[in-house]
Design a protein around this motif. Structure first.
Motif, short mmCIF file in Angstrom:
data_model
loop_
_atom_site.label_atom_id
_atom_site.label_comp_id
_atom_site.label_asym_id
_atom_site.label_seq_id
_atom_site.Cartn_x
_atom_site.Cartn_y
_atom_site.Cartn_z
N ARG A 12 0.69 -1.67 -0.26
CA ARG A 12 0.00 -0.23 0.16
C ARG A 12 1.05 0.66 0.10
O ARG A 12 0.57 2.36 -0.66
N ALA A 13 1.95 1.36 0.40
CA ALA A 13 2.68 2.54 0.87
C ALA A 13 3.16 2.85 -0.39
O ALA A 13 3.84 4.02 -1.10
N ALA A 14 3.27 1.95 -1.91
CA ALA A 14 3.63 2.66 -3.00
C ALA A 14 2.64 2.82 -3.93
O ALA A 14 2.55 3.18 -4.66
N ASP A 15 1.17 2.97 -2.72
CA ASP A 15 0.05 2.82 -4.27
C ASP A 15 -0.88 4.40 -3.16
O ASP A 15 -1.15 4.59 -2.11
N VAL A 16 -0.84 5.66 -4.47
CA VAL A 16 -1.35 6.07 -3.86
C VAL A 16 -2.61 7.40 -5.12
O VAL A 16 -2.68 6.49 -6.59
N VAL A 17 -3.91 6.60 -5.05
CA VAL A 17 -5.16 7.00 -5.15
C VAL A 17 -5.90 7.32 -4.69
O VAL A 17 -5.31 8.12 -3.78
N THR A 18 -6.71 8.02 -5.90
CA THR A 18 -8.01 8.72 -5.14
C THR A 18 -9.37 8.23 -5.97
O THR A 18 -9.27 7.64 -6.82
N ARG A 19 -9.99 8.33 -5.02
CA ARG A 19 -11.83 8.18 -5.49
C ARG A 19 -12.72 8.78 -5.04
O ARG A 19 -12.05 9.25 -3.47
N GLU A 20 -14.07 8.81 -5.19
CA GLU A 20 -14.69 9.00 -5.16
C GLU A 20 -16.51 8.44 -4.66
O GLU A 20 -16.47 7.22 -5.63
N TYR A 21 -16.78 8.03 -3.89
CA TYR A 21 -17.42 7.47 -2.55
C TYR A 21 -18.60 8.19 -2.50
O TYR A 21 -18.67 9.78 -2.13
N THR A 22 -20.08 7.41 -2.16
CA THR A 22 -20.89 8.15 -1.88
C THR A 22 -21.23 6.99 -0.73
O THR A 22 -21.25 5.82 -0.03
N ILE A 23 -21.29 8.28 0.86
CA ILE A 23 -20.84 7.79 2.25
C ILE A 23 -22.71 8.34 2.72
O ILE A 23 -23.01 8.94 2.59
N HIS A 24 -23.81 7.23 3.18
CA HIS A 24 -25.06 6.84 3.57
C HIS A 24 -24.81 7.25 4.68
O HIS A 24 -24.81 6.44 6.02
N MET A 25 -24.79 8.51 5.28
CA MET A 25 -24.82 8.93 6.69
C MET A 25 -26.31 8.52 7.13
O MET A 25 -26.63 8.45 8.80
N HIS A 26 -27.01 8.56 6.78
CA HIS A 26 -28.48 8.35 7.38
C HIS A 26 -28.07 7.08 8.12
O HIS A 26 -28.49 6.69 9.33
N LYS A 27 -27.55 5.89 7.59
CA LYS A 27 -27.76 4.73 8.60
C LYS A 27 -26.49 4.63 9.21
O LYS A 27 -26.83 3.99 10.46
N ARG A 28 -25.67 5.43 9.12
CA ARG A 28 -24.38 5.40 10.43
C ARG A 28 -25.15 6.23 11.47
O ARG A 28 -24.88 6.13 12.31
N LEU A 29 -26.11 6.93 11.07
CA LEU A 29 -26.69 8.48 13.01
C LEU A 29 -27.86 7.75 12.95
O LEU A 29 -28.65 8.89 14.06
#
Length: 122
Positions: A12-29
């Motif tokens: 993982r140390a060599a892995d510089v990456v960017t991703r987009e996610y959708t976080i479902h906040m309603h279920k987490r709260l």
């Protein structure tokens, strides 16, 4: 044979990456006291980023913090779109070689969005 934890960390140390996610906040709260919801939402974003990117050092952008708190402490957005960027730590005496920078991605609607890899503009 399964790889050990150290082998996964080393790769993982060599892995510089960017991703987009959708976080479902309603279920987490769900079930969280009204006066603790926004603070817990920030903690949940941090927990999500740690899980997805595998770094303990998570830095949340001020824009994302404003988006979470935009409707007050109680009324957190049901979903939030975030960009997680795993980057190299410039500080030599840092405990970890990588950190995750979390920023807000404003979207019109969340319909049909999936996790995507983003090409770095840097």
């Amino acid at each position: 044979m399964a790889r050990t934890k150290e082998e996964r960390k080393r790769n993982r140390a060599a892995d510089v990456v960017t991703r987009e996610y959708t976080i479902h906040m309603h279920k987490r709260l769900h079930g969280v006291t009204f006066k603790k919801r926004a603070k817990r939402a920030v903690a949940e974003v941090r927990k999500f980023a740690t899980k997805m990117m595998g770094t303990d050092d998570v830095r949340i952008d001020a824009g994302l913090n404003k988006a979470i708190w935009s409707r007050g402490i109680r009324n957190i957005p049901y979903r939030i779109r975030v960009r997680l960027s795993r980057k190299r730590n410039e500080d030599e005496e840092a405990a970890e070689k990588l950190y995750t920078h979390v920023t807000h991605v404003p979207v019109e609607t969340f319909k049909g969005l999936q996790t995507i890899n983003v090409e770095d503009e840097e």
